[in-house]
Structures are given as C-alpha cells and as structure tokens.
Design a protein around this motif. Structure first.
Motif, PDB file in Angstrom:
ATOM      1  N   PRO A   1      -5.413   2.889  -0.065  1.00  0.00           N
ATOM      2  CA  PRO A   1      -3.945   2.839  -0.044  1.00  0.00           C
ATOM      3  C   PRO A   1      -3.397   1.571  -0.687  1.00  0.00           C
ATOM      4  O   PRO A   1      -2.345   1.606  -1.331  1.00  0.00           O
ATOM      5  CB  PRO A   1      -3.598   2.914   1.452  1.00  0.00           C
ATOM      6  N   VAL A   2      -4.120   0.457  -0.538  1.00  0.00           N
ATOM      7  CA  VAL A   2      -3.691  -0.788  -1.172  1.00  0.00           C
ATOM      8  C   VAL A   2      -3.630  -0.611  -2.689  1.00  0.00           C
ATOM      9  O   VAL A   2      -2.655  -0.993  -3.346  1.00  0.00           O
ATOM     10  CB  VAL A   2      -4.647  -1.945  -0.802  1.00  0.00           C
ATOM     11  N   SER A   3      -4.669  -0.010  -3.265  1.00  0.00           N
ATOM     12  CA  SER A   3      -4.746   0.155  -4.720  1.00  0.00           C
ATOM     13  C   SER A   3      -3.666   1.094  -5.244  1.00  0.00           C
ATOM     14  O   SER A   3      -3.089   0.855  -6.312  1.00  0.00           O
ATOM     15  CB  SER A   3      -6.129   0.670  -5.118  1.00  0.00           C
ATOM     16  N   ALA A   4      -3.392   2.172  -4.516  1.00  0.00           N
ATOM     17  CA  ALA A   4      -2.342   3.101  -4.949  1.00  0.00           C
ATOM     18  C   ALA A   4      -0.999   2.390  -5.026  1.00  0.00           C
ATOM     19  O   ALA A   4      -0.222   2.585  -5.974  1.00  0.00           O
ATOM     20  CB  ALA A   4      -2.264   4.291  -3.995  1.00  0.00           C
ATOM     21  N   MET A   5      -0.725   1.544  -4.038  1.00  0.00           N
ATOM     22  CA  MET A   5       0.545   0.816  -4.032  1.00  0.00           C
ATOM     23  C   MET A   5       0.572  -0.270  -5.105  1.00  0.00           C
ATOM     24  O   MET A   5       1.623  -0.544  -5.686  1.00  0.00           O
ATOM     25  CB  MET A   5       0.776   0.208  -2.648  1.00  0.00           C
ATOM     26  N   ILE A   6      -0.576  -0.880  -5.393  1.00  0.00           N
ATOM     27  CA  ILE A   6      -0.639  -1.869  -6.467  1.00  0.00           C
ATOM     28  C   ILE A   6      -0.357  -1.214  -7.819  1.00  0.00           C
ATOM     29  O   ILE A   6       0.411  -1.735  -8.637  1.00  0.00           O
ATOM     30  CB  ILE A   6      -2.013  -2.575  -6.471  1.00  0.00           C
ATOM     31  N   ILE A   7      -0.975  -0.052  -8.070  1.00  0.00           N
ATOM     32  CA  ILE A   7      -0.726   0.651  -9.328  1.00  0.00           C
ATOM     33  C   ILE A   7       0.755   1.012  -9.448  1.00  0.00           C
ATOM     34  O   ILE A   7       1.368   0.859 -10.508  1.00  0.00           O
ATOM     35  CB  ILE A   7      -1.593   1.915  -9.429  1.00  0.00           C
ATOM     36  N   GLU A   8       1.335   1.483  -8.358  1.00  0.00           N
ATOM     37  CA  GLU A   8       2.758   1.826  -8.366  1.00  0.00           C
ATOM     38  C   GLU A   8       3.601   0.609  -8.750  1.00  0.00           C
ATOM     39  O   GLU A   8       4.515   0.705  -9.584  1.00  0.00           O
ATOM     40  CB  GLU A   8       3.168   2.349  -6.993  1.00  0.00           C
ATOM     41  N   ARG A   9       3.289  -0.525  -8.164  1.00  0.00           N
ATOM     42  CA  ARG A   9       4.044  -1.746  -8.455  1.00  0.00           C
ATOM     43  C   ARG A   9       3.834  -2.197  -9.899  1.00  0.00           C
ATOM     44  O   ARG A   9       4.774  -2.629 -10.577  1.00  0.00           O
ATOM     45  CB  ARG A   9       3.635  -2.846  -7.483  1.00  0.00           C
ATOM     46  N   LEU A  10       2.603  -2.121 -10.377  1.00  0.00           N
ATOM     47  CA  LEU A  10       2.326  -2.513 -11.755  1.00  0.00           C
ATOM     48  C   LEU A  10       3.065  -1.614 -12.743  1.00  0.00           C
ATOM     49  O   LEU A  10       3.492  -2.053 -13.814  1.00  0.00           O
ATOM     50  CB  LEU A  10       0.824  -2.476 -12.021  1.00  0.00           C
TER      51      LEU A  10
END
Length: 409
Positions: free
Chosen positions: A124-133
């Motif tokens: 879940p951390v990575s999905a949100m990081i990609i969204e932010r990027l």
C-alpha cells in the motif's frame, strides 16, 4: 531481438521494504536492514538476465538507476518519509543532500521505464507513492512504462488470527496493528489504498501480485489482491521447492489464480482456500522466501513488456503463462480502464460449507466449459482429487467437504 525489449531506455528501479516485524526478536538478533537495496539489486539482475537470455539485449549498469527507500512507520507516514528521499529538497539536512534529492528527482523524471518493487506493508505504501509521483509529474505513463511488483503484499490485511497473537497485541508497535485495518473495506486505510490503486491502474501501471505458499503473516487472498479486478493486474503464487507438490490443492489454487488472470470470477474460491495454505509463525516462514526468487522478478519484466506492446516479448517457446495471452485480448495494454472493486470484510469468519457450492458453480461456469484448456484442467483436478491424501488438518477438512461434489461429478 524484440523491439519492445530493446526500447526500455533509461531504467529507474525503486525498492520499498515491508514492515520490520517482531520487535522482541530484533532486540535479540538486530534490526533487519538492506531489504530495499536487495529488491533493487534483484530486479536489476533479473531484468538484465532475462533480456540477455531471451532477447540478446544487453543493458549497461549505467542505464539503470536504483532508489532503495528506507524508513519505518505507519503507511501514510512512510509515504511522506520515503518520498522525501527522492524529491523533497526541503527535508535535506545539508546542501549535498539537497543536490542529491534534486538529482534523484531528475533521474526519475527522465527515465523511460520505472519498476517499483515492494514487499508486505510496502505494497500500500508503494501504490500511494506512485500516485503521488504521478501527481508531481515525476512518473508519467504517457511517456514511461511503469510496473509495480508486490510480493506478499498486505492488501486485505494480515492473517486474521494474528490479531489476537500476544506478540502483536502487547509487543509490536501500532504500525503492526494498523495493518489489521486493511481487513475492513470501510476503514480509512482500506479506502485510501483502494483509491491509490484505482488511480495508478487507470493510468496504465502494470501490477504483478505474487502470493507466497505457507506465508505466516499474509493470507493468499490478501497477497494477490483478491478484491480488485483490472486487466493490468497479473497474479501468481510462489511455492518454494520443499513445499511444492503436484497434487490437487496446488492444482486447484493455480487453476483459481489462472481464472482471475483471465478475467473470470472465481466466486471467491481463493479466499476460502487461503487458510489451507497459510503458514505458521513458529514453523513455516513463506512470507520472506518469495523475495529471494529471481523468477518472481522476471515475471514483472515479462508482464510489463508483454502487456504494453502488440509485438509481445513472449514467444510461444517462452515461459509466459497462457492466461496472460488471454488477458491481452481483454485490453491489458491500454490505460484509461476503470478498476472493479469487490469489497469483502476479512474480519468476518468464513463459512466453510460455501466451498462445495463454489466448486459446483465453477464446474458449470459457461466461460470454463466453453474453454477447452480450462475444461481439461478441471478434469485433471478431478483425477488429482481421487489420489489426494492430505496430511494437514485443513487439507483433510477440505477433502471431506469436497467429497459430495466429487460424488456428483
């Protein structure tokens, strides 16, 4: 040489480690470190090996940039902490670190291909990081090919019984306890995670979810993202050699995963089977074995290349699963496809007597009966069931519940 494989260009690999468990054990053995770096290196080596072996394409290390992100905490706290390591110059403690942060952001923006490799809570951390990027324009699927490899990801929470484990209740931090909120689809963390997944899948990110056999922390349905349907999602199960057996249970789970990859509803069979293949905190540690297997990383490479080009990187002689080819026909390479989400509450106990009805329903499913390959696989499962002699209690209970179905067939 395949043109899709040769056009990877500049490659960025982001590694995001999972939750560091067992504070009590860490006090004795020391805190685990280096997982994010390991993911980056494993992804780099798998990418280079696959392209060289299958396509005679050589990629120099200078064309690959690694971003091992390190930091513990709750999900959203980690998102902010790890993002700062890429792009937040204001968080830099010195002019040198500020220059490094600015350079990292530029490298990521200029990359032609982006891999995000993660494990456990890092999913879940990575999905949100990609969204932010994506929001910041550093990752853009209009000009970049982007893939995320989630290994034993906690998408629908950990194994339910762990919530009452004395170590989790009294020794582990709130970070561990937060993961159980993902079991409830109405919780803030679940809704935030699902929203991020919807965004990145809609924008064309390729997602590979790999569950691990005898995982002692994450149920199979959670690792393979059971509640989400989208043609850009590919699912797989890693079974290490000591636990592999060409028997009914293995065949049934592989069959159910194949159905999901072909866009056929499994009637939540994988949810009901997850308990049968769950590991134990005191015996089977499948949660950590999955990220040591190079083939897991190669699968992400194949899915990215295959699902983004009409001239697939997968020839008939290669080991790309046949269900990927079926998914291709459903538009797996196209962005702007909305995600389907079927929420289920993992905190509620399962009724084991649903399993026979699910199996009978699948047997009569028109999409299965009209597919010769799936029809033959079902018949093979019947033959394997007749020879199956499970030794574990969950396996024996499963066989007992399926006996009436077998008699009817």
């Amino acid at each position: 040489m395949d043109s899709s494989a040769s056009r990877l260009g500049k490659i960025a690999i982001i590694g995001v480690h999972g939750w560091f468990p067992m504070r009590m054990l860490q006090m004795l053995a020391g805190e685990p470190t280096g997982k994010s770096e390991k993911f980056c290196l494993m992804m780099r080596d798998a990418l280079k090996a696959y392209l060289e072996e299958s396509h005679k394409v050589t990629i120099e290390d200078s064309d690959i940039s690694l971003f091992p992100l390190i930091g513990e905490g709750r999900i959203e706290d980690r998102v902010e902490l790890l993002l700062a390591q890429i792009l937040d110059a204001e968080a830099a403690e010195s002019s040198l670190r500020e220059q490094q942060a600015a350079k990292a952001a530029a490298v990521l923006r200029d990359a032609d291909t982006v891999f995000v490799v993660t494990h456990s809570q890092g999913t879940p951390v990575s999905a949100m990081i990609i969204e932010r990027l994506m929001e910041m324009g550093l990752v853009d699927t209009d000009r970049q090919r982007v893939a995320m490899l989630a290994m034993a990801g906690i998408s629908h929470g950990p194994l339910a019984h762990l919530k009452d484990n004395v170590v989790v209740k009294y020794i582990e931090s709130g970070t561990a306890r937060e993961l159980f909120e993902l079991m409830d689809p109405s919780s803030y963390q679940s809704q935030r995670y699902v929203a991020a997944l919807s965004t990145i899948l809609h924008r064309g990110v390729r997602l590979v979810c790999v569950g691990s056999w005898v995982d002692e922390a994450v149920p199979l349905y959670s690792a393979i993202l059971q509640g989400v349907s989208h043609p850009n999602v590919y699912r797989a199960v890693y079974i290490d050699a000591p636990h592999y057996s060409d028997d009914f249970l293995t065949g049934l789970i592989v069959f159910a995963v194949r159905l999901r990859n072909m866009g056929i509803y499994d009637h939540d069979l994988l949810i009901h089977l997850s308990e049968v293949v769950a590991g134990s905190l005191w015996g089977h540690w499948g949660h950590s074995t999955v990220y040591g297997e190079p083939a897991v990383y190669k699968l992400a490479v194949k899915w990215l290349l295959y699902s983004t080009s009409a001239t697939s990187c997968a020839s008939a002689s290669e080991s790309v699963p046949a269900d990927a080819r079926h998914a291709r026909g459903n538009g797996a390479s196209g962005p702007q496809i909305h995600m389907s989400y079927r929420p289920f509450n993992a905190t509620e106990p399962l009724n084991p007597f649903y399993i026979p009805w699910i199996m009978r329903t699948l047997w009569d499913e028109p999409e299965i009966q009209n597919n010769r390959g799936l029809r033959n696989e079902l018949r093979r499962l019947v033959a394997l069931f007749d020879k199956w002699a499970p030794e574990t209690k969950p396996g024996k209970e499963l066989r007992y519940r399926l006996e009436p179905v077998r008699a009817a067939l």
